[in-house]
Design an enzyme around this catalytic site. Structure first.
Site, PDB file in Angstrom:
ATOM      1  N   GLY A 191      -8.332   3.627  -5.940  1.00 41.57           N
ATOM      2  CA  GLY A 191      -7.173   4.227  -5.281  1.00 41.57           C
ATOM      3  C   GLY A 191      -5.943   4.101  -6.152  1.00 41.57           C
TER       4      GLY A 191
ATOM      5  N   VAL B 208     -14.840   0.636 -10.770  1.00 40.21           N
ATOM      6  CA  VAL B 208     -15.980   0.618  -9.857  1.00 40.21           C
ATOM      7  C   VAL B 208     -15.458   0.971  -8.463  1.00 40.21           C
ATOM      8  CG1 VAL B 208     -17.743  -0.853  -8.802  1.00 40.21           C
ATOM      9  CG2 VAL B 208     -17.110  -1.174 -11.222  1.00 40.21           C
TER      10      VAL B 208
ATOM     11  N   SER C 108     -10.167   7.792  -1.974  1.00 43.03           N
ATOM     12  CA  SER C 108      -9.579   6.504  -1.617  1.00 43.03           C
ATOM     13  C   SER C 108      -8.448   6.704  -0.609  1.00 43.03           C
ATOM     14  CB  SER C 108      -9.025   5.818  -2.860  1.00 43.03           C
ATOM     15  OG  SER C 108     -10.032   5.733  -3.843  1.00 43.03           O
ATOM     16  N   HIS C 109      -8.162   5.670   0.157  1.00 40.11           N
ATOM     17  CA  HIS C 109      -7.281   5.894   1.304  1.00 40.11           C
ATOM     18  C   HIS C 109      -5.802   6.061   0.958  1.00 40.11           C
ATOM     19  CE1 HIS C 109      -7.055   6.534   5.527  1.00 40.11           C
ATOM     20  NE2 HIS C 109      -6.051   5.701   5.643  1.00 40.11           N
TER      21      HIS C 109
ATOM     22  N   PHE D 135      14.216   6.351   5.755  1.00 34.83           N
ATOM     23  CA  PHE D 135      13.013   5.742   6.309  1.00 34.83           C
ATOM     24  C   PHE D 135      13.397   4.519   7.128  1.00 34.83           C
ATOM     25  CE2 PHE D 135       8.317   5.935   5.758  1.00 34.83           C
ATOM     26  CZ  PHE D 135       8.206   7.292   5.532  1.00 34.83           C
TER      27      PHE D 135
ATOM     28  N   GLN E  42       0.213  -4.727  10.622  1.00 34.62           N
ATOM     29  CA  GLN E  42       1.210  -3.741  11.013  1.00 34.62           C
ATOM     30  C   GLN E  42       0.647  -2.670  11.942  1.00 34.62           C
ATOM     31  OE1 GLN E  42       3.296  -0.886   8.059  1.00 34.62           O
ATOM     32  NE2 GLN E  42       4.866  -2.234   8.857  1.00 34.62           N
TER      33      GLN E  42
ATOM     34  N   HIS F 289       1.657   0.835  13.292  1.00 40.66           N
ATOM     35  CA  HIS F 289       2.579   1.954  13.090  1.00 40.66           C
ATOM     36  C   HIS F 289       2.884   2.522  14.469  1.00 40.66           C
ATOM     37  CE1 HIS F 289       4.271   5.738  11.756  1.00 40.66           C
ATOM     38  NE2 HIS F 289       4.173   5.372  10.501  1.00 40.66           N
TER      39      HIS F 289
ATOM     40  N   LEU G 151      -2.383   9.361  11.845  1.00 43.56           N
ATOM     41  CA  LEU G 151      -0.988   8.987  11.613  1.00 43.56           C
ATOM     42  C   LEU G 151      -0.045  10.192  11.697  1.00 43.56           C
ATOM     43  CD1 LEU G 151       1.175   6.962  10.486  1.00 43.56           C
ATOM     44  CD2 LEU G 151       0.487   7.732   8.209  1.00 43.56           C
TER      45      LEU G 151
ATOM     46  N   GLU H  56       6.277   8.382   9.671  1.00 47.51           N
ATOM     47  CA  GLU H  56       7.632   7.911   9.958  1.00 47.51           C
ATOM     48  C   GLU H  56       8.684   8.890   9.430  1.00 47.51           C
ATOM     49  OE1 GLU H  56       7.974   3.707   9.485  1.00 47.51           O
ATOM     50  OE2 GLU H  56       9.883   3.884   8.450  1.00 47.51           O
TER      51      GLU H  56
ATOM     52  N   ARG I 185       8.974  -0.995  11.850  1.00 44.28           N
ATOM     53  CA  ARG I 185       7.754  -0.665  12.596  1.00 44.28           C
ATOM     54  C   ARG I 185       7.367  -1.741  13.602  1.00 44.28           C
ATOM     55  NH1 ARG I 185       4.383   1.908   7.472  1.00 44.28           N
ATOM     56  NH2 ARG I 185       5.562   3.860   7.447  1.00 44.28           N
TER      57      ARG I 185
ATOM     58  N   HIS J 152      -2.214   0.009  11.141  1.00 43.67           N
ATOM     59  CA  HIS J 152      -1.915   0.846   9.982  1.00 43.67           C
ATOM     60  C   HIS J 152      -2.061   0.108   8.647  1.00 43.67           C
ATOM     61  CE1 HIS J 152      -0.167   4.147   7.814  1.00 43.67           C
ATOM     62  NE2 HIS J 152       0.909   3.498   7.459  1.00 43.67           N
TER      63      HIS J 152
ATOM     64  N   GLU K  12      -2.877  -3.023  -1.357  1.00 48.10           N
ATOM     65  CA  GLU K  12      -2.968  -3.589  -0.002  1.00 48.10           C
ATOM     66  C   GLU K  12      -3.906  -4.788   0.074  1.00 48.10           C
ATOM     67  OE1 GLU K  12      -3.513  -0.660   3.068  1.00 48.10           O
ATOM     68  OE2 GLU K  12      -3.673  -2.159   4.656  1.00 48.10           O
TER      69      GLU K  12
ATOM     70  N   ARG L  89       6.096  -5.054   6.717  1.00 50.45           N
ATOM     71  CA  ARG L  89       6.372  -4.171   5.582  1.00 50.45           C
ATOM     72  C   ARG L  89       7.252  -3.011   6.041  1.00 50.45           C
ATOM     73  NH1 ARG L  89       4.386   0.649   3.778  1.00 50.45           N
ATOM     74  NH2 ARG L  89       2.650   0.758   5.246  1.00 50.45           N
TER      75      ARG L  89
END
Lengths: 249, 584
Positions: B13, B35, B43-44, B116, B230, B232, B242, B245, B290, B358, B382, B393
């Site tokens: 990621g 790998v 990837s997220h 934000f 967290q 969200h 999601l 925000e 959040r 989240h 993460e 966060r």
């Protein structure tokens, strides 16, 4: 979940099956489900041996493309309410099947790399980080923005008649991503991508049927990208023919 | 049999790819393996929407970004790490711009920024509302130009190999062949992302199962601050998809069943009219942090002022006053998601939302060079806990964290690998063979189990939600930990039906569940031991922050008798703890 539905799913396990078969599952369902929810239900509750790819279930990771009743679909964005009767699920067409609904991505990864999908600057023209960002107006961004939306889901390859006939064709997504960089105001590398993009006869065979754009879940319009690549290559050709000293500007 | 590289990165990621490029640029003679259990573009990071924070405009300052982040963390962030993070963020973001990330722009061609939550000024860079997607694809496509980077796509890492007190590689299951490969390297960087899937209702993709956390933990590295999870405040009920925000950053408001902007009742300031040019006010109301917004939802639900629905209660996120043009320009993905997955067009109707798992602030304990306590092992993104996020966060700090600490991990690992080229190959290959045997014996050839993977996973999810959610207590956490111990027992009676080696996704689901059970218990035990309330960790039986006893990071150690909890001090360099104030 009082109602049930039938899914007829392509099965192939290379260690035990000499050829693919179809297996039918009866699945209780919620009306708001997507196809992927039904496939996950089978995996979790009925048959743990069914293999397929998925992750984000919000239409952006690009993993869960399958043929649904013969049409390439992202199964996390294909809703059960849009189907009636038994639903037939197969791996995306045009690729070697590894197992069940999982197909090989090797060919695409190699093709993606061949179009050099990164910013190329001329020798000595890199801007140092200390000088900040390259300026790019909203209008310049819009020029290539649509082609940046490709999630590499492979639906366009599964729909492409040229790729089905000749898999050496670079294909819709890779050409669109090459064009994405060609049209980015920060890039100076179009010449280096031309061999990959314009040399194969596939680009000229593309008849602008637009199957790729029709199935694209992100409105990338690869067919439009291919047409633009053709036009640009034709202009290159005439420039070289008529103005050999001028080359490509 | 083994393969050999200089550095191996687990996870492809944002953090993993940034680290890989950093190594290739630091020392092109080093061989780098990436790998990843999925193709890297799956990837997220891909799902992040709103943006990435970094000071770029003349009206902003590094000091402000520092103070917003430390205050947002409820003073649990390490201030040396935050300082370094805000200092390095702008250059990292510009670097990504030079690599082609299609950032949204101002009319003059400079990068645009948006407000934000918890940030005192507009400093969040964005690429429409698909920022993570664009960052990931820019990094992936750029990584393809570096020949020293070798990809092991669809390869599932199962065990960190440690010999002579040093991490020297990893065992990884090649999903295509079922073979467990021994991939040796002088340095290993974990970039496997989060663990949202230990909970039932999450924005996280199926792949976010805490693999790297569990592997490091089993190798003796502590997991830090795992109790800080967290929620969200705005996920779609049912799916947990999601809604960014950024929709509040652009001016969206949250209302209860009476159309009332309920956040004003929870110490988050007073609302100004949406037509007022001051709206949205920074660090106030909908632009609060959040943790506080998710907690306000629970309180509002307890007062009976939320809206009941088939997937739990919800409130409404109203964007209608933004108008179709602005929604399509700034929030097109929000419109697409709401239309597809909630049947709601936000141009005409408010979106039903509820808090959703989240992000995990905790993770593998690292220092500011992304190094862990195990020589040769690094972690970033993460999966790691440096910590810049502390107890909560701020939105748009995690995408930037991937870049800053991914790059730092890459550079530090490159140096370590250059200085430590020798490996204990024979012993490592023996370990690799043992791992192959373990997976064959305990999973692929396992006979006679009766417990379905999905059943154990569901029970784990349910107990995490009921006992370790937004509000916890000693009693709820004890119940959860007991239940997790029971599930660990039952795991040994797992039913495996699939005997094949080719893409055995039942096997990978089992291995993921195995990892998640470890991570879940570390969360539960860390939360049980912290008898205070801070940021996202709210104990109903200990409702106040307790700086005297808990201005400390929790450390969860793996032992043969279960989890052992220890602590280490928070680094406070220049801003001592104060009351955390929003809406003033």
């Amino acid at each position: 979940m009082d109602k049930t539905m039938e899914l007829e799913i392509f099965r192939y396990r290379p260690e035990q099956d000499s050829e693919p078969t179809f297996q039918t599952y009866e699945v209780p369902f919620h009306t708001e489900w997507v196809i992927l929810d039904a496939v996950n239900y089978i995996k979790d509750e009925i048959d743990g041996t069914l293999s397929y790819r998925w992750s984000c279930r919000m239409g952006v990771c690009g993993s869960c493309g399958m043929m649904v009743n013969g049409v390439p679909k992202l199964t996390c964005a294909a809703f059960l309410k849009d189907y009636t009767g038994k639903i037939r699920i197969e791996p995306l067409e045009g690729f070697p099947v590894e197992r069940d609904l999982i197909f090989s991505m090797d060919d695409f990864i190699a093709k993606l790399k061949s179009v050099k999908p990164w910013i190329i600057r001329k020798e000595g023209e890199d801007k140092p980080l200390e000088e900040g960002e390259y300026l790019q107006t909203p209008r310049q961004l819009v020029e290539y923005q649509q082609y940046t939306m490709c999630i590499n889901c492979m639906l366009c390859y599964a729909a492409c008649p040229v790729y089905a006939h000749d898999n050496t064709f670079l294909g819709p997504a890779a050409i669109a991503l090459g064009q994405r960089y060609n049209m980015d105001s920060r890039d100076q590398g179009r010449d280096q991508r031309q061999e990959a993009i314009a040399s194969h006869e596939g680009i000229w065979q593309c008849t602008f049927v637009g199957e790729c754009s029709a199935v694209c879940p992100k409105d990338v319009d690869p067919a439009g990208a291919i047409q633009r690549a053709k036009v640009a290559s034709t202009i290159d050709y005439f420039k070289e023919l008529l103005l050999p000293w001028g080359k490509k500007s | 049999m083994s393969v050999r590289h200089d550095v191996v990165i687990v996870g492809g990621g944002g953090a993993g790819l940034r680290a890989a490029i950093a190594i290739a640029e630091t020392n092109p003679s080093l061989s780098v393996a990436v790998v990843s259990k999925v193709y890297p573009m799956r990837s997220h990071t891909v799902a992040a929407e709103g943006g990435a924070a970094a000071v770029i405009k003349d009206n902003d300052s590094l000091e402000d970004h520092f103070r917003d982040t430390v205050g947002g963390s409820d003073w649990l962030a390490d201030q040396d790490a935050v300082e370094l993070f805000v200092n390095e963020a702008p250059a990292e973001m510009i670097q990504l711009e030079h690599w082609g990330c299609p950032w949204s722009r101002e009319p003059d061609g400079t990068v645009a920024v948006r407000p934000f939550g918890g940030m005192n000024i507009e400093r969040t860079w964005f690429a429409s509302d698909k920022t993570g997607f664009h960052m990931l694809h820019a990094l992936y496509q750029t990584s393809l130009k570096y020949s020293p980077i070798v990809s092991y796509d669809e390869s599932f890492a199962t065990k960190i190999l440690v010999e002579n007190g040093r991490c020297q590689g990893v065992s990884a299951l090649d999903l295509r062949t079922g073979k467990v490969e021994t991939i040796l390297a002088s340095a290993l960087i974990l970039c496997t992302g989060g663990a949202g899937r230990v909970f039932p209702f999450t924005t996280n993709g199926a792949i976010n199962t805490g693999d790297g956390m569990a592997m490091a933990y089993r190798a003796g590295v502590p997991l830090k601050d795992m109790e800080f999870i967290q929620y969200h405040p705005t996920g779609l009920p049912g799916t947990g998809i999601l809604i960014t925000e950024a929709s509040r950053g652009e001016g969206g408001i949250l209302v209860n069943k009476d159309g009332y902007r309920y956040l004003q009742d929870y110490d988050l300031g007073k609302p100004v009219q949406v037509t007022d040019p001051e709206h949205p006010v920074k660090k106030s109301m909908e632009l609060g942090p959040r943790d506080r917004l998710s907690q306000a939802f629970v309180k509002e639900m307890e007062r009976g002022r939320t809206i009941p629905g088939p997937h739990g209660d919800f409130v409404l996120l109203d964007l209608r006053h933004l108008g179709e043009k602005k929604i399509d320009k700034k929030l097109p993905f929000v419109r697409e998601l709401a239309k597809n997955y909630a049947g709601i067009d936000p141009v005409y109707e408010p979106i039903p939302v509820r808090p959703v798992i989240h992000y995990i602030m905790g993770g593998v304990d690292t220092d500011t060079d992304s190094a862990t306590s195990l020589l040769g092992l690094f972690a970033a993104g993460e999966v790691a806990c440096v910590s810049i996020n502390g107890a909560n966060r701020l939105g748009s700090n995690s995408l930037t964290e991937l870049l800053v600490f991914g790059a730092r991990a890459g550079r530090a690992a490159a140096i370590f690998a250059t200085q430590n080229p020798d490996l204990d190959v024979e012993a490592l290959e023996k370990q690799g063979a043992d791992e192959q045997d373990r997976i064959a014996r305990d999973f692929i050839r396992k006979e006679g189990g009766t417990e379905r993977i999905a059943t154990l996973r569901r029970e784990m999810n349910e107990t995490m939600e009921s006992g370790a959610g937004i509000y916890r207590s000693e009693r709820s956490l004890r119940d959860t930990c007991d239940k997790l111990m029971e599930l660990r027992q039952r795991f040994s009676n797992l039913l495996i039906e699939d005997r094949s080696l080719t893409f055995n996704t039942e096997l990978t689901s089992a291995l993921e569940l195995d990892f998640m059970l470890d991570v879940a218990l570390a969360i539960g035990q860390s939360a049980l031991a912290r008898t205070e309330s801070r940021g996202s960790h709210q104990r109903t039986d200990h409702p106040d922050r307790d700086d005297e006893n808990f201005l400390k990071h929790s450390l969860a150690f793996h032992t043969d008798d279960g989890v052992r909890i220890g602590y280490k001090d928070v680094v406070i360099t220049k801003w001592p703890p104060q009351e955390r104030v929003y809406g003033k």
